[in-house]
Design a protein around this motif. Sequence first.
Motif, short mmCIF file in Angstrom:
data_model
loop_
_atom_site.label_atom_id
_atom_site.label_comp_id
_atom_site.label_asym_id
_atom_site.label_seq_id
_atom_site.Cartn_x
_atom_site.Cartn_y
_atom_site.Cartn_z
N LYS A 37 0.84 -1.20 0.00
CA LYS A 37 0.00 0.00 0.00
C LYS A 37 0.87 1.25 0.00
O LYS A 37 0.53 2.26 -0.63
CB LYS A 37 -0.93 -0.01 1.22
N MET A 95 2.05 1.81 -3.47
CA MET A 95 0.96 2.40 -4.26
C MET A 95 0.90 3.91 -4.05
O MET A 95 0.78 4.67 -5.02
CB MET A 95 -0.38 1.77 -3.88
N LEU A 142 -2.98 -0.87 -10.90
CA LEU A 142 -2.44 0.40 -10.42
C LEU A 142 -3.12 1.58 -11.11
O LEU A 142 -3.47 2.57 -10.46
CB LEU A 142 -0.93 0.45 -10.64
N TYR A 147 -5.54 4.31 -9.34
CA TYR A 147 -5.20 5.72 -9.54
C TYR A 147 -6.39 6.49 -10.10
O TYR A 147 -6.67 7.61 -9.69
CB TYR A 147 -3.99 5.83 -10.47
N ALA A 172 -6.06 -5.98 -4.52
CA ALA A 172 -5.53 -4.66 -4.16
C ALA A 172 -6.52 -3.89 -3.31
O ALA A 172 -6.14 -3.25 -2.32
CB ALA A 172 -5.19 -3.88 -5.43
#
Length: 304
Positions: A15, A18, A139, A143, A175
């Motif tokens: 995390k 990320m 990802l 985002y 995720a």
Amino acid sequence: MLKNRSVVSIDDVSKEDMSEIFETSDEMSRLLEQQKPLRLMEGKIMATLFYEPSTRTRLSFESAMNRLGGSVITVSDTGSSSIAKGETLADTIRMAESYSDIIVIRHPMEGAARLASRFSSKPVVNAGDGSGQHPTQTLMDLYTMKKEKGEIDGLNIAMIGDLRYGRTVHSLILALSKFQVSITLVSPQILRIPEHILARLPRGFEVNVTDSLSEVLKKTDVFYVTRIQKERFTDLNEYQSVIGSYSVDEKAVAEMKEDAIIMHPLPRIDEIASEVDYSKKAAYFRQAANGVPVRMALVSTILG
């Protein structure tokens, strides 16, 4: 830290990683808007090995490296390479690592990217492995949610369509289990998400399961729609029985919350009607555009 590390599963990205990638993605977006040439990856070479067709993923990776000032070598037609002569994945990867600094691979076999990373001393990035995972898509999905909605925590998210074979969904749900979100899985019975994916979710992280799209329309913040993937079916009769199971059209959009967004990893077939493209809720083309700054951020982080 992701420096000099392979990313073949979303589990390889913490995390904290990320958060760093999202911050860097914001910076990359600003630099792209200024249209100034970058030299962050000058002298670095990316090898892209695509054993399966790809448009958005391949182009965004190659665009990302070029915009960072690096260069790209590619194999996109395996029929005209040594792969067609029977060269093993191990030998192809060992060849590619001697020519490049980072390898991006898409392969129809689940687990191929992990295998490739074991053969390579250079970082390997998974651009999709069969029905396995697609971590860089995840990802850019996360985002996009953050950019469109402000925060990921607190969102009600519906994943719709092919949850059995959809590798983007497999990576995304794993995720999202790191965040405080509510997830509803919407699919026909035969396309429900595999039990081995659900078994990897943290204890106490619950998901709702339904086959009714109408059930989630009024309460969902993010609709993540997926294509029914004909190429993954071994039984075409089974495919025919589920094609067109769900369609997000203007009527469905009218029932959604005013600030809801619709996402899709693309390509789409008939699961989102073309008239929906003109709705402010349609975020899928903005989502696709986010692939470049996110992959710029990931590559620059891995290569330092």
